[in-house]
Design an enzyme around this catalytic site. Structure first.
Site, PDB file in Angstrom:
ATOM      1  N   HIS A 280      71.858  -6.637 -48.644  1.00 55.26           N
ATOM      2  CA  HIS A 280      71.746  -5.343 -49.337  1.00 55.26           C
ATOM      3  C   HIS A 280      73.137  -4.700 -49.505  1.00 55.26           C
ATOM      4  O   HIS A 280      73.404  -4.069 -50.532  1.00 55.26           O
ATOM      5  CB  HIS A 280      70.830  -4.377 -48.572  1.00 55.26           C
ATOM      6  CG  HIS A 280      69.383  -4.477 -48.920  1.00 55.26           C
ATOM      7  ND1 HIS A 280      68.869  -3.988 -50.106  1.00 55.26           N
ATOM      8  CD2 HIS A 280      68.344  -4.996 -48.242  1.00 55.26           C
ATOM      9  CE1 HIS A 280      67.564  -4.198 -50.129  1.00 55.26           C
ATOM     10  NE2 HIS A 280      67.214  -4.809 -49.012  1.00 55.26           N
TER      11      HIS A 280
ATOM     12  N   CYS B  81      60.449  -7.162 -49.472  1.00 57.61           N
ATOM     13  CA  CYS B  81      61.327  -6.012 -49.254  1.00 57.61           C
ATOM     14  C   CYS B  81      60.566  -4.765 -49.680  1.00 57.61           C
ATOM     15  O   CYS B  81      59.877  -4.788 -50.705  1.00 57.61           O
ATOM     16  CB  CYS B  81      62.605  -6.183 -50.082  1.00 57.61           C
ATOM     17  SG  CYS B  81      63.799  -4.845 -49.903  1.00 57.61           S
TER      18      CYS B  81
ATOM     19  N   HIS C 167      69.082 -10.499 -44.364  1.00 55.58           N
ATOM     20  CA  HIS C 167      68.469  -9.812 -45.501  1.00 55.58           C
ATOM     21  C   HIS C 167      69.119  -8.442 -45.698  1.00 55.58           C
ATOM     22  O   HIS C 167      69.486  -8.065 -46.813  1.00 55.58           O
ATOM     23  CB  HIS C 167      66.962  -9.668 -45.252  1.00 55.58           C
ATOM     24  CG  HIS C 167      66.233  -8.895 -46.301  1.00 55.58           C
ATOM     25  ND1 HIS C 167      65.437  -9.495 -47.241  1.00 55.58           N
ATOM     26  CD2 HIS C 167      66.172  -7.563 -46.559  1.00 55.58           C
ATOM     27  CE1 HIS C 167      64.916  -8.567 -48.036  1.00 55.58           C
ATOM     28  NE2 HIS C 167      65.349  -7.380 -47.634  1.00 55.58           N
ATOM     29  N   GLU C 168      69.275  -7.703 -44.602  1.00 55.63           N
ATOM     30  CA  GLU C 168      69.837  -6.347 -44.700  1.00 55.63           C
ATOM     31  C   GLU C 168      71.326  -6.394 -45.058  1.00 55.63           C
ATOM     32  O   GLU C 168      71.801  -5.564 -45.842  1.00 55.63           O
ATOM     33  CB  GLU C 168      69.602  -5.564 -43.408  1.00 55.63           C
ATOM     34  CG  GLU C 168      68.149  -5.448 -42.973  1.00 55.63           C
ATOM     35  CD  GLU C 168      67.163  -5.043 -44.062  1.00 55.63           C
ATOM     36  OE1 GLU C 168      67.557  -4.386 -45.044  1.00 55.63           O
ATOM     37  OE2 GLU C 168      65.983  -5.398 -43.940  1.00 55.63           O
TER      38      GLU C 168
END
Length: 136
Positions: A130, A85, A126-127
């Site tokens: 967040h 990241c 993954h995003e």
């Protein structure tokens, strides 16, 4: 506008709020910032540029796709992945799904439902992590 990448773990660990039409400029900043970092990055969430909104962008070749308020509605076939990241140093292991179905709004706030597989599905997961303050 290209924005600096946030590396503050306390900020990144906070949950993001749903985006509204008032947040369209964030999409443009995310696209610009991702484009400037394409050599080492394929996706970004808004909190990576200091905005706690549920907006992400990812690249497919030369195209950058924005997603506003995405929600994973179906998941299939879990596997272990190794990810990095821009907000962190190094690589970390995590669990991802091979296929996901996502409901999201585009930059014009038109609703979409689409299935993603493989690496693109991994980037989206993954995003979306967040948004929940989950950092690999």
């Amino acid at each position: 506008m290209i924005r600096p990448i946030v590396k503050d773990i306390l900020f990144l660990g906070q949950k993001s709020e749903y985006a509204t039409k008032a947040d369209v400029a964030v999409i443009d900043d995310l696209v610009d910032t991702l484009r400037a970092n394409l050599e080492q990055c394929v996706g970004m969430a808004a909190n990576m540029i200091g905005v706690k909104k549920r907006i992400l962008v990812f690249s497919i070749g030369d195209i950058i796709v924005p997603m506003v308020n995405p929600v994973i509605v179906k998941k299939d076939k879990v596997y272990e992945a190794e990810e990095s990241c821009l907000s962190l140093s190094g690589f970390r292991k995590t669990m991802r799904y091979e296929a996901i179905e996502v409901e999201y709004l585009d930059r014009n706030f038109k609703k979409h439902k689409q299935t993603f597989t493989g690496f693109t599905a991994q980037v989206i997961q993954h995003e979306i992590d967040h948004f929940e303050g989950i950092i690999i």
